[in-house]
Structures are given as C-alpha cells and as structure tokens.
Design a protein around this motif. Sequence first.
Motif, mmCIF file in Angstrom:
data_model
loop_
_atom_site.group_PDB
_atom_site.id
_atom_site.type_symbol
_atom_site.label_atom_id
_atom_site.label_comp_id
_atom_site.label_asym_id
_atom_site.label_seq_id
_atom_site.Cartn_x
_atom_site.Cartn_y
_atom_site.Cartn_z
ATOM 1 N N TRP A 191 0.781 -1.324 0.185
ATOM 2 C CA TRP A 191 0.190 -0.020 -0.077
ATOM 3 C C TRP A 191 1.025 1.366 0.096
ATOM 4 C CZ3 TRP A 191 0.585 3.240 4.061
ATOM 5 C CH2 TRP A 191 0.892 2.731 5.515
ATOM 6 N N VAL A 192 1.919 1.259 0.500
ATOM 7 C CA VAL A 192 2.988 2.244 0.653
ATOM 8 C C VAL A 192 3.401 2.442 -0.833
ATOM 9 C CG1 VAL A 192 5.038 3.195 1.348
ATOM 10 C CG2 VAL A 192 3.726 2.143 3.041
ATOM 11 N N GLU A 193 3.728 1.547 -1.568
ATOM 12 C CA GLU A 193 4.285 1.758 -3.002
ATOM 13 C C GLU A 193 3.396 2.457 -3.873
ATOM 14 O OE1 GLU A 193 7.069 0.189 -4.251
ATOM 15 O OE2 GLU A 193 7.338 -1.688 -3.535
ATOM 16 N N GLU A 194 2.121 2.465 -3.789
ATOM 17 C CA GLU A 194 1.199 2.934 -4.614
ATOM 18 C C GLU A 194 0.778 4.468 -4.343
ATOM 19 O OE1 GLU A 194 -2.395 0.501 -4.671
ATOM 20 O OE2 GLU A 194 -1.365 -1.297 -4.568
ATOM 21 N N ASP A 195 2.180 5.109 -4.596
ATOM 22 C CA ASP A 195 2.158 6.815 -4.524
ATOM 23 C C ASP A 195 1.145 7.450 -5.485
ATOM 24 O OD1 ASP A 195 4.072 7.015 -2.514
ATOM 25 O OD2 ASP A 195 5.405 6.096 -3.801
ATOM 26 N N GLY A 196 0.926 6.862 -6.711
ATOM 27 C CA GLY A 196 0.132 7.340 -7.827
ATOM 28 C C GLY A 196 -1.181 7.547 -7.645
ATOM 29 N N LEU A 197 -1.815 6.595 -6.471
ATOM 30 C CA LEU A 197 -2.984 6.862 -6.207
ATOM 31 C C LEU A 197 -3.492 8.528 -5.601
ATOM 32 C CD1 LEU A 197 -3.855 3.958 -3.812
ATOM 33 C CD2 LEU A 197 -5.045 4.536 -5.781
ATOM 34 N N LEU A 198 -2.542 9.079 -5.145
ATOM 35 C CA LEU A 198 -3.024 10.463 -4.573
ATOM 36 C C LEU A 198 -2.327 11.745 -5.765
ATOM 37 C CD1 LEU A 198 -2.313 9.772 -0.593
ATOM 38 C CD2 LEU A 198 -4.392 10.092 -2.119
ATOM 39 N N ALA A 199 -1.789 11.254 -6.994
ATOM 40 C CA ALA A 199 -1.694 12.309 -7.602
ATOM 41 C C ALA A 199 -2.769 12.706 -8.456
ATOM 42 C CB ALA A 199 -0.471 11.948 -8.725
ATOM 43 N N THR A 200 -3.005 14.030 -8.860
ATOM 44 C CA THR A 200 -4.116 14.355 -9.658
ATOM 45 C C THR A 200 -3.938 14.515 -11.338
ATOM 46 O OG1 THR A 200 -3.443 16.756 -9.610
ATOM 47 C CG2 THR A 200 -4.870 16.041 -7.929
ATOM 48 N N ALA A 201 -4.806 14.390 -11.975
ATOM 49 C CA ALA A 201 -4.684 14.295 -13.413
ATOM 50 C C ALA A 201 -4.048 15.586 -13.954
ATOM 51 C CB ALA A 201 -5.819 13.704 -13.797
ATOM 52 N N THR A 202 -4.861 16.578 -13.710
ATOM 53 C CA THR A 202 -4.223 17.730 -14.573
ATOM 54 C C THR A 202 -4.535 18.974 -13.522
ATOM 55 O OG1 THR A 202 -6.661 18.178 -15.239
ATOM 56 C CG2 THR A 202 -5.000 16.993 -16.993
ATOM 57 N N VAL A 203 -3.892 20.167 -13.787
ATOM 58 C CA VAL A 203 -4.289 21.130 -13.011
ATOM 59 C C VAL A 203 -4.287 22.307 -14.009
ATOM 60 C CG1 VAL A 203 -3.206 22.941 -11.102
ATOM 61 C CG2 VAL A 203 -2.947 20.281 -11.156
ATOM 62 N N LYS A 204 -5.493 23.053 -14.080
ATOM 63 C CA LYS A 204 -5.620 24.273 -14.899
ATOM 64 C C LYS A 204 -5.878 25.443 -14.001
ATOM 65 C CE LYS A 204 -6.201 21.955 -19.113
ATOM 66 N NZ LYS A 204 -6.830 20.518 -19.053
ATOM 67 N N LEU A 249 -0.998 21.470 -6.326
ATOM 68 C CA LEU A 249 -2.276 20.735 -6.523
ATOM 69 C C LEU A 249 -2.102 19.588 -7.384
ATOM 70 C CD1 LEU A 249 -4.505 24.086 -6.882
ATOM 71 C CD2 LEU A 249 -4.454 22.331 -5.007
ATOM 72 N N SER A 250 -0.758 19.372 -7.843
ATOM 73 C CA SER A 250 -0.517 18.104 -8.699
ATOM 74 C C SER A 250 -0.525 16.915 -7.814
ATOM 75 C CB SER A 250 0.595 18.166 -9.445
ATOM 76 O OG SER A 250 1.738 18.227 -8.608
ATOM 77 N N TRP A 251 -1.075 17.140 -6.484
ATOM 78 C CA TRP A 251 -1.236 16.048 -5.578
ATOM 79 C C TRP A 251 -2.833 16.162 -5.128
ATOM 80 C CZ3 TRP A 251 2.243 12.111 -5.898
ATOM 81 C CH2 TRP A 251 3.350 12.546 -6.399
ATOM 82 N N ASP A 252 -3.306 15.237 -4.728
ATOM 83 C CA ASP A 252 -4.626 15.468 -3.947
ATOM 84 C C ASP A 252 -4.434 15.629 -2.526
ATOM 85 O OD1 ASP A 252 -7.192 15.212 -3.147
ATOM 86 O OD2 ASP A 252 -7.967 13.549 -4.272
ATOM 87 N N ILE A 253 -4.601 16.966 -2.165
ATOM 88 C CA ILE A 253 -4.186 17.148 -0.756
ATOM 89 C C ILE A 253 -5.162 17.228 0.342
ATOM 90 C CG2 ILE A 253 -2.226 18.655 -1.578
ATOM 91 C CD1 ILE A 253 -4.024 21.171 -1.397
ATOM 92 N N ARG A 254 -6.110 16.768 -0.444
ATOM 93 C CA ARG A 254 -7.476 16.826 0.606
ATOM 94 C C ARG A 254 -7.534 15.720 1.596
ATOM 95 N NH1 ARG A 254 -12.190 15.960 -3.326
ATOM 96 N NH2 ARG A 254 -10.640 14.447 -4.255
ATOM 97 N N SER A 255 -7.639 16.142 2.754
ATOM 98 C CA SER A 255 -7.586 14.869 3.899
ATOM 99 C C SER A 255 -9.037 14.033 3.832
ATOM 100 C CB SER A 255 -7.666 15.550 5.211
ATOM 101 O OG SER A 255 -8.784 16.306 5.457
ATOM 102 N N VAL A 256 -9.038 13.072 4.334
ATOM 103 C CA VAL A 256 -10.242 12.130 4.351
ATOM 104 C C VAL A 256 -11.259 13.098 4.984
ATOM 105 C CG1 VAL A 256 -11.279 9.992 5.169
ATOM 106 C CG2 VAL A 256 -8.813 10.060 4.405
#
Length: 414
Positions: free
Chosen positions: A238-251, A287-294
């Motif tokens: 579960w730690v390996e899957e960093d990509g889960l929290l990257a966002t697709a695009t930022v405009k 914002l290229s990461w999904d920074i929202r907390s749960v």
Amino acid sequence: MAAADNWGWTTKPAIAIAVAATSATVITVISARFLHKKIKSLNSKVSDLENQWISERRGRIRAQQDLRKALAQDKSDHGLKGISYPLAPIAVVQSCFSTRNGTPRQPLLVPLARACLLFDLNRVPPSSLEGLAEYSHCWIIYIFHMNTNLDKLWKDPLRSTKAKVRVPKLKGAKKGVFATRSPHRPCPIGLTVAKVEAVQGHMVLLSGVDLVDGTPVLDIKPYLPYCDSIKGAQVPEWVEEDGLLATATVKFTGDFYSSLSDCWAKVEKNSFYASCDELERFIKQVLSWDIRSVYQRVRPHEPVFKGESNLEGYVASGLEEDNVKDFYRNEGGLTQDVLYHLLLESLKISYRIDRYTNVVVENISLESAVNTDHKRHGYMTWRHALILKGSLEATAPETYPKHTHEGLLLRAGG
Ligand SMILES: *[C@@H]1O[C@H](CO)[C@@H](O)[C@H](O)[C@H]1NC(C)=O
C-alpha cells in the motif's frame, strides 16, 4: 634605577653560587630528611584521599543501584516514569504552507515548497550551522505542534492517541500507528527530509518541505546517502502505490489570472517566491497531488480552519466511522461540486476537483485570517543564493519527475 638594576644582575648570581658551594652537603642532608617526611605525609594523604574516593565511589554506585532498583520496582512503565530529558525546540519554521491543509503528505513532492529555519540564538550559535551547506539534504526532527490533542497527551497519553489509524491509501483501512507516519502518535515527533538551499547566519533555506508555518524544530542532521538510503529496503504494497494521490491535470481560470497580479502585489514583500510566475508554478506543484484530507472529502462543506483535521490525511479522533464508510462507498463522487480552499503564502486559493482528479483553480485572494505581520525571511533574503543555484541547475535535467518518485532520495512511507 636602570644603573642599579644593571649592577644587581651582574653580581647576584656570583654570590649565590658561592653560598651553594659551601653548604652543599648540609642542604643535601636536610633535604633528604625533609623529603622523607614530606613523602610520608603525602602518602598518607593519598591513601586518605583514595579511601575517601573509594567510599564516595561506593556511595555513588550505591545511589545508582538504589535508583535502578527503585525504577525496576515500578514495573508499570519500565522505569520511565518521572524521567524528563532536556529537549526543547532549537528553531522555528517559516513555511510557504500557512496551514496544515495543503501541506504535502511527504517530503520532496513539491520541489518549490520553501521554508526558512530560524534558529534560536539563545540555544544555538550560528557557528553550529557551519558546514551544513555542503550537504544537499538534511533530516529535520520536529514537533507536530498543531495536533489538537497535545494537552490531553500530557495528562493521559494512553487514552489520547489511538493504537490504529486509518490509512488514506488503504481506502480508510487501519494500521498500527507505528506502521504509518501519522502525526497522531504517542510522542508527537515528526521526521522529514528537505533540500538545503542555503545557510545564512542563523537561518537555513530549505526546499521540498512538508512543514507547516510555525513548526518547532528539535534537531537537524545531514542526510547521508551511503547509509540513509537503503538499497532493496522493503515497504508494504500500500505504501508503493503513490500514484493514487496524484491528480490528473491542473488548470487555471481567467478569474484566477485576473486576481493573481493584484494579490501578488500585496504579498510580494514577504513571499518566498521571486515572481507571480514562480508562485503560480508553486501552486501548480502543490495541486498536482490530491491534498484533501479524508475529513475534507467526507465533510467538504466544513470551513478550512475549523475542519482542518490532519496533515497527512489520516483520520484523527472525532470523525465518525459511518462518514468514512459513506465516503468510500460513494467513491468521493459527492465532492465534485465543492469549492476547496488552500492557504499558501497567506493567499487563499480556491479550486475544484472532479472524480477523475482534474483540478481547476478558480480564484486567488488575500486571506486576512493569516498573520502577515511577522518578519518573514522570504525571497529577498535568499535572492543571491537562489539565483546562483538557479543558474547552476538550469543546465541540469529536472531532478523531480512530476508524478513518479524515481530519483527521490527518500522512499517515504504513508
Ligand atoms: C476572485 O477573487 C477576487 C479577490 O482576489 C475577487 O475580487 C473576485 O470577485 C473573485 N472572483 C470570483 C469570480 O469569485
């Protein structure tokens, strides 16, 4: 006077030699007896002192044994009760992240994330920082000072932290606190790594930070790749899957651009950034990461200041299990039309994020709730160091690939 002295110098040694010659034997006899006596008395003094030392030592050892025994008898906490250590912050962080919300979950994810470590001259002299600039990175040990349970932690440590915490990457499943980097831990100490940009007097400029403004720092240590980076070290899947929290695009919208220069004029003096353009690049990186907390995703309508729950997206106590389950059942779909706010450099950045994690930055405005009065050691303080670095790095390839962790020195856990 000078004449008398001259005379004295030439005659006195001659007289002294004559006296010495006639009484040589007498002196020898007297001094032998005298020395014998002296040695005897010294010997007895030494043995007195030895005895004294031995009994003092015995006393010390006994006292230590007594202490250990007393501590061992208190089995409840393995002898840790009542022991305090001289730990106090030596520096404070001035960061581009005005609040925890938006602060990256791991170090080095946002290369333009800048912070100044301001060392306390009463605790450490500037010479303590000599040689630090020769390292590219350093470790920072700090206090999670914004944890809301700090006072409870002092009074009732067992009940104020949870043994297991929800892990965002596991869709809310739980892991033992020590298998995570959650800020909600029995001893609220954080460890992070950052790039050392420059050292100046009692200040250090860092980049790639995940530290919030005002963080107290306990210690810094140089990063040593030959022992701090472990080849083949293993982490859970579960730690390996960093990509889960990257966002697709930022405009960015037109509204954003039309407000940007106005806002910039107001914060420019205190900012860590050289220009509007650099500030925009920084916002884009954040914002290229999904920074929202749960918590934010579950209760998107909570205002940023009251609803701020945690730094790394871990669920703090107080969030009901049902809400978390609802959120994951809905796959975050409920949150599509919500306007989120992020505070960077005392600016409020408003954005939306759709279910495919496309981010649209709607607007930017000055956040009056953030105190901008305190003296910041921003871009102008570091201008020369940053320009020098910039010109050196301009020829080097981009060291931080946007959405992969290749090339990062630290494999940060979740
Ligand atoms: C954007 O923010 C500015 C303040 O910086 C404000 O005056 C303006 O009305 C906002 N625009 C929209 C569309 O909300």
